[in-house]
Every structure is written in structure tokens, then in C-alpha cells.
Design an enzyme around this catalytic site. Structure first.
Site, PDB file in Angstrom:
ATOM      1  N   GLY A 155       0.826  -1.213   0.000  1.00 37.13           N
ATOM      2  CA  GLY A 155       0.000   0.000   0.000  1.00 37.13           C
ATOM      3  C   GLY A 155       0.858   1.259   0.000  1.00 37.13           C
ATOM      4  NE  ARG A 156      -3.151   6.612   0.220  1.00 40.86           N
ATOM      5  CZ  ARG A 156      -4.235   6.003   0.693  1.00 40.86           C
ATOM      6  NH1 ARG A 156      -4.141   5.170   1.700  1.00 40.86           N
ATOM      7  NH2 ARG A 156      -5.414   6.252   0.166  1.00 40.86           N
ATOM      8  CB  THR A 224       6.084   1.297  11.250  1.00 45.05           C
ATOM      9  OG1 THR A 224       6.034   0.911   9.867  1.00 45.05           O
ATOM     10  CG2 THR A 224       7.515   1.574  11.654  1.00 45.05           C
ATOM     11  NE  ARG A 226      -3.269   0.081  14.310  1.00 44.50           N
ATOM     12  CZ  ARG A 226      -2.859   1.253  13.811  1.00 44.50           C
ATOM     13  NH1 ARG A 226      -1.574   1.473  13.599  1.00 44.50           N
ATOM     14  NH2 ARG A 226      -3.745   2.195  13.550  1.00 44.50           N
ATOM     15  CD  GLU A 255       0.885  -0.051  20.190  1.00 44.12           C
ATOM     16  OE1 GLU A 255       0.209   1.002  20.216  1.00 44.12           O
ATOM     17  OE2 GLU A 255       1.367  -0.510  19.160  1.00 44.12           O
ATOM     18  CG  HIS A 274       1.517   3.481  17.778  1.00 42.06           C
ATOM     19  ND1 HIS A 274       0.488   2.579  17.822  1.00 42.06           N
ATOM     20  CD2 HIS A 274       1.445   4.039  16.532  1.00 42.06           C
ATOM     21  CE1 HIS A 274      -0.183   2.592  16.677  1.00 42.06           C
ATOM     22  NE2 HIS A 274       0.378   3.478  15.877  1.00 42.06           N
TER      23      HIS A 274
HETATM   24  C1  DGY Z   1      -2.426   5.277  12.131  1.00 46.54           C
HETATM   25  O1  DGY Z   1      -2.867   6.338  11.696  1.00 46.54           O
HETATM   26  O2  DGY Z   1      -3.015   4.211  11.961  1.00 46.54           O
HETATM   27  C2  DGY Z   1      -1.145   5.329  12.862  1.00 46.54           C
HETATM   28  O3  DGY Z   1      -0.849   4.128  13.477  1.00 46.54           O
HETATM   29  C3  DGY Z   1      -1.140   6.468  13.850  1.00 46.54           C
HETATM   30  O4  DGY Z   1       0.189   6.747  14.109  1.00 46.54           O
END
Ligand code: DGY
Length: 328
Positions: A155-156, A224, A226, A255, A274
């Protein structure tokens, strides 16, 4: 005049647009997430909800909010929202796509570099007063330039990480929903594996014991996305056994991660709280998009950043006994 419950203070001036449009902003101003009981009480009179990824938006909450016309999640990820339950009740859900792509990709690359060169450990040596003479064998890390990067999720954000990898002349392998490199092959070939998939039932523990066993003993896992995309217990075992080289994580399961959590005792692990989207400008832009979604929802217009319900969840029963509105 509508009432908007906002579950945390936001950076920037976006919320002023709600007041300027004649809406009443009910803001939870404390520096901790709105407690569940307070959240349920405050949404009772709300026409719109601007919420965080730390708020669980489920059937119980939606039933406690009979006037609710829009949920604007202050995040691109929406795993905290029961999308099927919202759809069942006719409440559109918005998110904040695009504006946090670069900040999150930057952080993924920062983690990759920090882990490859053991930056936190080296910096700690200096703070501890243990900086001995320069040594040919001291603080040896791994080369990033020319290495192979496996990006899980095309994805992006995954694409933005791939662009950064181009500057380091890395070989990039990517899994995508429409093909790319199969995950097992990517895990076996990559020197670095970076995760960029949303958390869904299909991606929960995508990186499990078997996946970790496929990685090279020197490979570094960067997350980065989840926390629950990775099986934390399996990761801790892999780090202790040395079947992978290290992990650099901006997200964890659970978390926040308690200081005494066994993950922090594992070797070669970097954990951040996070902060992927945590730049002043990015968080301000996220606020603007969330407010755009609220204003559109209250005006009865399609949300500019509406989240579509995955096909497999679209027909699901509501989770907390809600009654289906006549018009859905
Ligand atoms: C999101 O926008 O899903 C990010 O995890 C927030 O930092």
C-alpha cells in the site's frame, strides 16, 4: 447545531472549524485516553465522534450513541472500529489516509538503520562513560546499502518505504494483495523485513513462529504497522534463540508495553511508543482530515475519507445486540 465529542486534544487549529460551523465541541482534555465509562456516557448525546486508535468503537458504544451520524477515526488504521457494526447501524466511518505516509515511512527507515547499526546500544555506551579507544572490531553492524529489503504490504506506506530503499540501492521484494513475492520466499531472502499491512483477521499473527523461522539468522524485523501482526511470544523466542538478528518495533502487542514486559529483555530489540505519525505537521494534517469527515457526516454528505467495510464483514451480524435501522 450538532454536538461533537472529541476524545483527545489535537495539535493545530482544525477543531476551530467545527465551532466556526456552529457545532458544539465536547473535548476530553486529559492526557490519557477517555476511560470507557466516560466514553459511553459522553457519546450518549453526541451527533459526531472524533476518536483515537486507543478508543474501542464497537456495537456497545454505537448503541449508547443513538444520535451518532459519523465516526471520524484520527488514524489511517481502523482496527479499533467494528466497521460491520457501524455499517449495520448506518453510521459512516472515516479515517486519515495519505497524510501520514511519509512520516511513517521515514520512521520505518529510521528504525531499519538504527537496528542495522545498533545505534541505541552504541549511544548508551557513550552515556555510560564506556567509550573506549576506537577499535576495528567494536560496534560492528550490518550494511544497509545493497541489502535486500522485504516489504510486507504494497500500500501507500509500503511503496513509500520502497522509494526510500531505492536511495540505498537495496533490492526490494514486496508482497501485495495482487501478487508480488510470496511471503515465504520474501522472508527467506530478505536481510530486512518491514511490515505495512493493516490489522485484520487475515493479518493477525501473520508473522508467527513459522514465519520467523523462515527468516535469516541475521535478518531484522521492522514493524510500524500494528503490534498483533506479529506473534510477540514467538518473536521473543526467536530473538533469544538468535534465529533472527533483531527487531525494531514502533508498535507492540500489548500497547503500551509495560517496562517489565519480557520483550524488552530480549536481545537486539528496539521499541518505540507508536510514534510513526508523530510529527507536528503530520498530526495537524490528520486533524484536518478528521474534521473534514465530521463536517461532511454532519451535513449528510459522503465522507471525503470514508472507510469501506471489507466484503467478508459487510454482512456480519452486529456484535452487541443492536437493532438494524430500517433503511439499511
Ligand atoms: C495510524 O494512523 O493508523 C497510525 O498508526 C497512527 O500513528
Amino acid at each position: 447545531m450538532a454536538r461533537v465529542f472529541v476524545t483527545r486534544t489535537l495539535p493545530g487549529t482544525a477543531l476551530e472549524r467545527l465551532a466556526a460551523a456552529g457545532h458544539v465541541v465536547d473535548l476530553w482534555e486529559q492526557e490519557v485516553p477517555t476511560p470507557r465509562a466516560e466514553l459511553l456516557a459522553r457519546v450518549a448525546g453526541a451527533d459526531a465522534l472524533l476518536c483515537m486508535l486507543t478508543d474501542r468503537i464497537d456495537g456497545e458504544l454505537l448503541d449508547a450513541a443513538p444520535r451518532l451520524r459519523v465516526v471520524a477515526n484520527y488514524a489511517v488504521g481502523t482496527d479499533n472500529v467494528d466497521l460491520a457494526a457501524a455499517r449495520w447501524r448506518g453510521v459512516p466511518v472515516g479515517n486519515t489516509p495519505g497524510v501520514l505516509t511519509d512520516a511513517t515511512a521515514d520512521l520505518a527507515f529510521a528504525l531499519l538503520l538504527a537496528a542495522a547499526r545498533s545505534l541505541p546500544a552504541s549511544a548508551q555506551v557513550v552515556r555510560n562513560g564506556q567509550w573506549g579507544a576506537w577499535s576495528p572490531t567494536g560496534h560492528l553492524g550490518r550494511d544497509v546499502a545493497g541489502a535486500t529489503l522485504g516489504i510486507v504490504g504494497g500500500g501507500r506506506i509500503g511503496q513509500a518505504v520502497a522509494r526510500r530503499a531505492g536511495g540505498f540501492e537495496m533490492t526490494v521484494l514486496t508482497t501485495t494483495s495482487r501478487g508480488g513475492t510470496p511471503l515465504p520466499e520474501l522472508l527467506e531472502r530478505a536481510d530486512f523485513v518491514s511490515l505495512h499491512v493493516p490489522l485484520t483477521p487475515a493479518t493477525h499473527h501473520l508473522i508467527d513462529r513459522d514465519a520467523l523461522a523462515r527468516m535469516q539468522p541475521t535478518a531484522i524485523l521492522v514493524n510500524t504497522a500494528r503490534g498483533p501482526v506479529v506473534d510477540t511470544a514467538a518473536l521473543i523466542d526467536a530473538l533469544h534463540a538468535g534465529t533472527i538478528g533483531g527487531a525494531a518495533l514502533d508498535v507492540t502487542d500489548p500497547e503500551p508495553l509495560p517496562a517489565e514486559h519480557p520483550l524488552l529483555a530480549a536481545p537486539n530489540v528496539i521499541v518505540l511508543p507508536h510514534v510513526g505519525s508523530a510529527t507536528t505537521a503530520t498530526r495537524g494534517r490528520m486533524a484536518e482530515l478528521a474534521v473534514d469527515n465530521v463536517l461532511a457526516g454532519l451535513a449528510g454528505e459522503p465522507l471525503p475519507h470514508e472507510v469501506t467495510v471489507p466484503a467478508e464483514a459487510a454482512g456480519a451480524e452486529p456484535d452487541a445486540g443492536g437493532t438494524r435501522p430500517a433503511d439499511t
